[in-house]
Design a protein around this motif. Sequence first.
Motif, PDB file in Angstrom:
ATOM      1  N   VAL A   1       0.268  -1.145  -0.372  1.00 19.39           N
ATOM      2  CA  VAL A   1       0.247   0.102  -0.265  1.00 19.39           C
ATOM      3  C   VAL A   1       1.264   1.253  -0.316  1.00 19.39           C
ATOM      4  O   VAL A   1       1.749   1.136   0.486  1.00 19.39           O
ATOM      5  N   TYR A   2       0.398   2.292  -0.813  1.00 16.33           N
ATOM      6  CA  TYR A   2       1.298   3.847  -0.828  1.00 16.33           C
ATOM      7  C   TYR A   2       0.568   4.604  -0.550  1.00 16.33           C
ATOM      8  O   TYR A   2      -0.766   4.543  -1.184  1.00 16.33           O
ATOM      9  N   ILE A   3       0.868   5.947  -0.384  1.00 14.77           N
ATOM     10  CA  ILE A   3       0.092   7.005  -0.151  1.00 14.77           C
ATOM     11  C   ILE A   3       1.221   7.370  -1.340  1.00 14.77           C
ATOM     12  O   ILE A   3       1.867   8.148  -1.505  1.00 14.77           O
ATOM     13  N   ASN A   4       0.074   8.540  -2.534  1.00 16.80           N
ATOM     14  CA  ASN A   4       0.341   8.247  -3.324  1.00 16.80           C
ATOM     15  C   ASN A   4       0.045   9.472  -3.708  1.00 16.80           C
ATOM     16  O   ASN A   4       1.221  11.065  -3.758  1.00 16.80           O
ATOM     17  N   ARG A   5      -0.454   9.950  -2.954  1.00 15.08           N
ATOM     18  CA  ARG A   5      -0.869  11.900  -2.436  1.00 15.08           C
ATOM     19  C   ARG A   5      -1.300  12.373  -1.047  1.00 15.08           C
ATOM     20  O   ARG A   5      -2.045  11.994  -0.908  1.00 15.08           O
ATOM     21  N   ALA A   6      -1.245  13.194  -0.764  1.00 15.30           N
ATOM     22  CA  ALA A   6      -0.859  13.892   0.178  1.00 15.30           C
ATOM     23  C   ALA A   6      -2.153  15.804   0.246  1.00 15.30           C
ATOM     24  O   ALA A   6      -1.225  16.142  -0.340  1.00 15.30           O
ATOM     25  N   ALA A   7      -2.934  15.729   1.158  1.00 11.41           N
ATOM     26  CA  ALA A   7      -3.384  17.238   0.795  1.00 11.41           C
ATOM     27  C   ALA A   7      -3.832  17.862   2.398  1.00 11.41           C
ATOM     28  O   ALA A   7      -4.190  17.308   3.604  1.00 11.41           O
TER      29      ALA A   7
ATOM     30  N   GLU B   1     -13.020  19.559   1.734  1.00 11.32           N
ATOM     31  CA  GLU B   1     -12.494  20.616   1.279  1.00 11.32           C
ATOM     32  C   GLU B   1     -11.036  19.651   0.717  1.00 11.32           C
ATOM     33  O   GLU B   1     -10.141  20.114   0.095  1.00 11.32           O
ATOM     34  N   ALA B   2     -10.335  19.538   1.987  1.00  8.19           N
ATOM     35  CA  ALA B   2      -9.437  19.029   1.725  1.00  8.19           C
ATOM     36  C   ALA B   2      -9.136  17.315   0.558  1.00  8.19           C
ATOM     37  O   ALA B   2      -7.980  17.229   0.217  1.00  8.19           O
ATOM     38  N   VAL B   3      -9.765  16.954   0.484  1.00  5.68           N
ATOM     39  CA  VAL B   3     -10.146  15.816  -0.318  1.00  5.68           C
ATOM     40  C   VAL B   3     -10.712  16.282  -1.773  1.00  5.68           C
ATOM     41  O   VAL B   3      -9.616  15.759  -2.276  1.00  5.68           O
TER      42      VAL B   3
ATOM     43  N   ALA C   1      -7.700  17.781  -7.183  1.00  5.36           N
ATOM     44  CA  ALA C   1      -7.251  18.543  -8.246  1.00  5.36           C
ATOM     45  C   ALA C   1      -5.591  17.807  -8.363  1.00  5.36           C
ATOM     46  O   ALA C   1      -5.401  18.736  -9.123  1.00  5.36           O
ATOM     47  N   GLN C   2      -5.359  17.695  -7.383  1.00  4.60           N
ATOM     48  CA  GLN C   2      -4.029  16.873  -7.666  1.00  4.60           C
ATOM     49  C   GLN C   2      -3.959  15.541  -8.539  1.00  4.60           C
ATOM     50  O   GLN C   2      -2.665  15.124  -9.265  1.00  4.60           O
TER      51      GLN C   2
END
Length: 389
Positions: A10-16, A77-79, A84-85
Amino acid sequence: MNSNHTLRNVYINRAAAFLPNAAVGNDEMEAVLGMAGGVPSRVRKMILRSNAIETRHYAIDPVTREATHSCAELAAEAVKQLFAQGTDPARVGSLACATSYPDQTMPGHGVMVHGLLPETGACEVVSAAGVCVAGMAAMKHAYNAVRTGEHAHAVAAASEAASAVMRGEVFQSETDYQKLADAKPEIGFEKDFLRWMLSDGAGAVHLSSRPNETGVSLKIHWIELLSYAHEMPACMYAGAEISDGLFKGWKTFDNDYCRRHSLMAVKQDVKLLNENIIRYTVEKPLAQIAAKHGLKVEDIDWFLPHYSSGFFRDKVAAGLENIGFSIAQEKWFTNLASKGNTGSASIYIILEEFMRTFKLENGQKILCYIPESGRFSTCFMLLEAVEAV
């Protein structure tokens, strides 16, 4: 049931991260939050000197002093920033959301967040409750959803709108009652303390079983959560009171009592916290977790601690040293001073800035530490930077 050989990486692909409104400095805080009882806090400056927080954010309009976002709106808003990424909302199979203090008792916080994200369509939704470790409970659910192969993509989010229960108006009934009794209109230290400690914000991560095709991903090696509630009493709580030595929830009190005692406000037993937080969130659990996973201090390239106050930084370092796991200070990263203590969302907000700021090298290991004083729980997570080739 899946056997071990079918489990996926499992990977964290993006964080916001989403932080509402302009940053609020120490000298502006009381004007934004409002004075409890119409009198300045006697402990504000002392608490701020100790916690080393310089700026934070509130979901409050500084002019009208009205709320600008609910807790669910902050998470949404974070999601949306993940979308957007490049995260495809239609592919999100599982959405796990956490907060210390939801906007309502029912429905669950997670479905309220989902209701603000119609682009995702129907998906699995989970609400995680608690205090700071709730954010990691949501993360672990999303991690397991991908790890087992049940979902290809999952999103975990955590948000806090602490200001909603820290505004001066929240304590109006309590301070008015004190005035009637010819007492000073001041609230107890266990409540006032947290008004200068907590702030608002949200974070989210996109997890999948594949690393990014470009840039860096963070592989999750493991997430370990441990509670010591079987040994320890409640230390940080809301909607309850310790009366006659017994912990009693809001349902046991009448409405008048709840108002006069600001029962829904967040409270902290600072003495219990200071005497036990390191033993129960650093020393005991990390010694056990390191032994379980064969983790050695020389394996760690970065340490991302979420501590509530700068007061605890040296204490965390001492706790690590006590179990032979000293991590050099130059390997530590926290944004407490600029982003404040956002409870369950803090580690997400730390991760977002960390991934955006540092050029991580392939194979570097990152140890995350998330303590919780609710009834003394803790979480450690081990990540590894994976650079696309």
